[in-house]
Structure formats: C-alpha cells, structure tokens
Design a protein around this motif. Sequence first.
Motif, short mmCIF file in Angstrom:
data_model
loop_
_atom_site.label_atom_id
_atom_site.label_comp_id
_atom_site.label_asym_id
_atom_site.label_seq_id
_atom_site.Cartn_x
_atom_site.Cartn_y
_atom_site.Cartn_z
N ASP A 39 0.83 -1.21 0.00
CA ASP A 39 0.00 0.00 0.00
C ASP A 39 0.87 1.26 0.00
OD1 ASP A 39 -2.26 -1.60 -0.01
OD2 ASP A 39 -2.70 -1.35 2.13
N ASP A 40 1.94 1.27 0.77
CA ASP A 40 2.86 2.41 0.76
C ASP A 40 3.35 2.69 -0.66
OD1 ASP A 40 2.84 2.89 3.47
OD2 ASP A 40 4.86 2.13 3.86
N GLU A 41 3.81 1.63 -1.31
CA GLU A 41 4.43 1.80 -2.63
C GLU A 41 3.39 2.22 -3.67
OE1 GLU A 41 8.14 0.43 -3.47
OE2 GLU A 41 8.08 1.43 -1.55
N LEU A 42 2.20 1.64 -3.58
CA LEU A 42 1.16 1.98 -4.55
C LEU A 42 0.72 3.44 -4.41
CD1 LEU A 42 -0.93 1.09 -6.74
CD2 LEU A 42 -2.52 0.68 -4.85
N VAL A 43 0.46 3.83 -3.16
CA VAL A 43 -0.09 5.17 -2.94
C VAL A 43 0.96 6.23 -3.26
CG1 VAL A 43 -1.06 6.73 -1.21
CG2 VAL A 43 -1.84 4.35 -1.31
N LEU A 44 2.19 6.02 -2.83
CA LEU A 44 3.22 7.01 -3.16
C LEU A 44 3.51 7.00 -4.68
CD1 LEU A 44 5.02 9.24 -2.14
CD2 LEU A 44 6.84 7.57 -1.80
N GLY A 45 3.49 5.81 -5.27
CA GLY A 45 3.67 5.72 -6.72
C GLY A 45 2.62 6.52 -7.45
N HIS A 46 1.38 6.44 -6.96
CA HIS A 46 0.30 7.21 -7.58
C HIS A 46 0.55 8.72 -7.43
CE1 HIS A 46 -3.76 7.82 -9.17
NE2 HIS A 46 -3.80 8.83 -8.32
N PHE A 48 12.55 11.94 0.14
CA PHE A 48 13.77 11.67 0.91
C PHE A 48 13.46 10.91 2.19
CE2 PHE A 48 16.44 13.23 4.47
CZ PHE A 48 17.65 12.65 4.10
N LEU A 49 12.47 11.40 2.95
CA LEU A 49 12.14 10.76 4.23
C LEU A 49 11.59 9.35 4.01
CD1 LEU A 49 10.46 13.78 6.10
CD2 LEU A 49 12.79 12.90 6.44
N TYR A 50 10.72 9.20 3.02
CA TYR A 50 10.12 7.89 2.78
C TYR A 50 11.15 6.89 2.23
CZ TYR A 50 7.61 4.00 0.85
OH TYR A 50 7.23 2.72 0.56
N ARG A 61 14.30 6.82 2.52
CA ARG A 61 15.24 6.42 3.58
C ARG A 61 14.60 5.39 4.51
NH1 ARG A 61 20.64 8.13 4.73
NH2 ARG A 61 21.16 9.68 3.16
N ALA A 62 13.33 5.59 4.82
CA ALA A 62 12.62 4.64 5.69
C ALA A 62 12.47 3.29 4.98
CB ALA A 62 11.24 5.20 6.06
N ASP A 63 12.15 3.37 3.69
CA ASP A 63 11.98 2.15 2.91
C ASP A 63 13.29 1.36 2.85
OD1 ASP A 63 10.48 0.42 1.21
OD2 ASP A 63 11.40 1.34 -0.55
N ALA A 64 14.40 2.08 2.75
CA ALA A 64 15.71 1.42 2.68
C ALA A 64 16.01 0.65 3.98
CB ALA A 64 16.81 2.45 2.41
N VAL A 65 15.67 1.27 5.11
CA VAL A 65 15.89 0.61 6.41
C VAL A 65 15.02 -0.66 6.49
CG1 VAL A 65 15.56 0.85 8.91
CG2 VAL A 65 16.55 2.75 7.59
N ARG A 66 13.80 -0.52 6.05
CA ARG A 66 12.85 -1.64 6.07
C ARG A 66 13.31 -2.77 5.16
NH1 ARG A 66 7.04 0.56 4.78
NH2 ARG A 66 7.82 0.73 2.67
N LEU A 67 13.77 -2.42 3.95
CA LEU A 67 14.25 -3.45 3.02
C LEU A 67 15.49 -4.15 3.57
CD1 LEU A 67 13.78 -1.71 -0.46
CD2 LEU A 67 12.43 -3.59 0.49
N ASP A 68 16.36 -3.40 4.24
CA ASP A 68 17.53 -4.03 4.88
C ASP A 68 17.09 -5.08 5.90
OD1 ASP A 68 19.41 -2.66 3.48
OD2 ASP A 68 19.92 -1.23 5.08
#
Lengths: 163, 261
Positions: free
Chosen positions: B27-34, B111-113, B115-122
């Motif tokens: 949902d994060d990726e879809l909504v921000l992608g939109h 930038f904020l998102y 960076r958060a996504d990168a931490v989560r993917l790690d």
Amino acid sequence: MEMIRTETALESRIWDVLHTVEDPELPISVTDLGMIDAVDVADGHVRITLVPTFSACPAIEVMREDIRRRVRELPEVQDVQVDLSFARPWTIARMSERGRQRLVAHGMAVPAARPPARPVACPFCGSTNTTLENSFGPTLCRAIYYCNDCRNPIEQFKPPHDS
Amino acid sequence: MSLAQSPLGRRDDLRAAFGGYLLALADDELVLGHRHSEWTGFAPDIESDVALSSVAQEEIGHARLFYERAGDLLGGTPDDLAYGRAPDGFRNAVLVERPNGDWGFTIVRMFLYDRADAVRLDALAGGPVEPLADLAKTLRREEKYHLLYGEQWLRRLAGASDEAHARIQGALDAAWPEAVGVFEPVEEERTVVESGIMTLDAAAQAERWRREVTAVLEELGLRVTEERGGPGGRSGTHSEDLTVLLGDMTEVWRAEPGATW
C-alpha cells in the motif's frame, strides 16, 4: 539413457528458441541479456526461470508470454511454465558480448561487465567527455547522458545500483 | 518457491500476520507511486518529469510484487487488492497519501520515505524467508536510484536561496510527524518480528532511520522541530486525502470490475 539423450536434445532446441525471443523495447534477445537462469525439462513439461533486469519492468510479461508461446510450439513440449526468480539477481555481467555489441550498434552506451567502472563512452564518437543528464530515462533500464564533444544525447543501459 | 510454499508461509498462525505486513508495504508503494505519477507532465523540468514518472512506474511495480505475495497468503489478485478495498482497508502510512503540494514537499517526502523504505528493506533482506529476502535485495538495488535522486534535490533546494531553504524547512515541519508514522507497527508486528521474518523491529528501524536522516538534515541546516509522531495509518485510520486519491485511482476499475484489456 535414451531418456536423457532425448531431453538434452529438446533442451538445446528450447535454447535455440530462446535465442530468438527479444526484449520488446531493445534489439537484444532474452539469452543475450542474460535473463534465462535455467531450463528444466521433464517428460515434455518445461520450466524456464527468468531473471528480470528491473523487477518492475512492464516488458517482463510480454517476454514471459512470448517465451511461453514460442516454446510451446515445439512438438515435444506439452506445457511451459515461466517463473520469475530473484534468487540470483541480474547484473550487467550476465549480458553476453554479442548482446553488448548489438546495443552499442543500436546507439546505446553499455557499462563494463565487471569493475572497475569506466566513464560512459559516447556510442557515436567514442568520447568519454560525457555528463549524466538524468539517471532516469524512457525505460527503467536507461539513463540519459550527454556527449560534450559530439553534442549528442546518449542513452545508457542502466543496471540496478550495486553499492 | 512461492511464499505460500515456504516454511513460514505454510504455518497457519503466521500466514495472516505475514500477509498483513506485506499489504502495508504494498500500500505504501502503490499510494506514493500514484502521487509521484501526478507529476507526469507537470514537474519543474523535463528531466524531473521523466524521473518522477519512472519512479512512479517502479513504485507501482514494486507494489504489484508485494500484492502478489500478499495474495499468495491471503487470497486475491494484485488488482483485487489494489482496487477492491475501501480506504479503511488500506494500511499505508498517512505520509504517502498527502497531496504533492509543491516540489519542495514532494522532495522532502521522497527523501524521508525512501530512507525509511531502505531501512525496512535491509531488515527484510537479512531475514530467513528466502523468497522475501531475495525480493528485498532486488528492490534495494533499484530503489537506490530513488534515494540518490531525492537526496540530490534536497541538497540543491536546501542550499539554494533563503526562500528555497525556508520552504524546505516548512515542508519538513509538515512531513516529519507523519514520516515518523511510517514506522507505526502493523497490528501483527509482534508476530512478524518474533517469527524472525524481519531482523529489526519497527522501533529499532525507526531509530536507525531517525539517526540517518537527521545527520543529513542537520548538515543542510534544517531542523527537526516536532519529535512526536502523528497518526501512522497502519491500522486503517486515514485522512480524507486517501479517499479522494482512491476514488480517482479506482474509477475505471469500479466502472467494470473484472474487465480485462
């Protein structure tokens, strides 16, 4: 033994077919791109493992369907399953030399297969006096550079970022 | 190996928790992608137009991969999950549903998102569920270009005129409380973390993210004024902005559910 020989011959015919399936957005085959990770055959059931260059590339489904349809045309094949895999990720080292040359002939810059990274060379004049204009381009796998010598914009084949 | 066939996916007690967590990511990726796609044709220059369109395509593609895996566990196709749920069924962070505002807000949020996504993917890439760890490693290499892009623009704007700097500070003040909300735990957080699917829990991820982003922000002379997080969105509580966005995004699908073309 008979069984093994038959399947090996079929496998090689499957590879022959795969060599002719091209990326719908670039003049390069899926095999020269290095997208085929494995071809497994058992009693006419074929499973092909496909490794995307970029996981969100919309051309993946087109290639998947092309592979399925074309391999299915082989008389010995009963069914074809094409699985996507991320287990062994795609890197630029998977691209064949022939594939690389076709992309360069098409007017693209292609990064070195292995480190060290080299400056982007203009596919038109060979100059390395080039500047990154945009790390995003017309497809997920392309970046835009500019040649400061022959003054042409350049599309670079952009691999996923390894750092 | 599909996720449902993996050792963790075969455990009934984990399937729902795991699927619910994946929905939040999707949902994060879809909504921000939109939201990013709304810049197509309107970005400040042609390069940004191409960049945001490309980033949008990639985020929506990543959403699809997460929906496929969530659907593997919970049932449903990516289209069902993306278009067929009411706003309160969405688990995205409120941060990503906010309108784009100006270019400064878009860049600060990116930038904020990212960076958060990168931490989560790690945290996922180090986990034991191979199909998901492999996917996280793949996405990380693609998202790196988004990270570099957002940070480069942030540095450029924060270091430009006084007006630009002030607008970036304003965007940061607006985005920060909801950016903290990206790490609001999903309902099933405890189950997901205890199963070992992620190597860091949401609180530890938030701490790492905060440390990393504040280092960059301080270097650019930007201040984080509001430490407390706002409503996150993970439990389905959203702003009216999401209702408007989904109304727009799902209009064609709702007109003829199940249509293919």
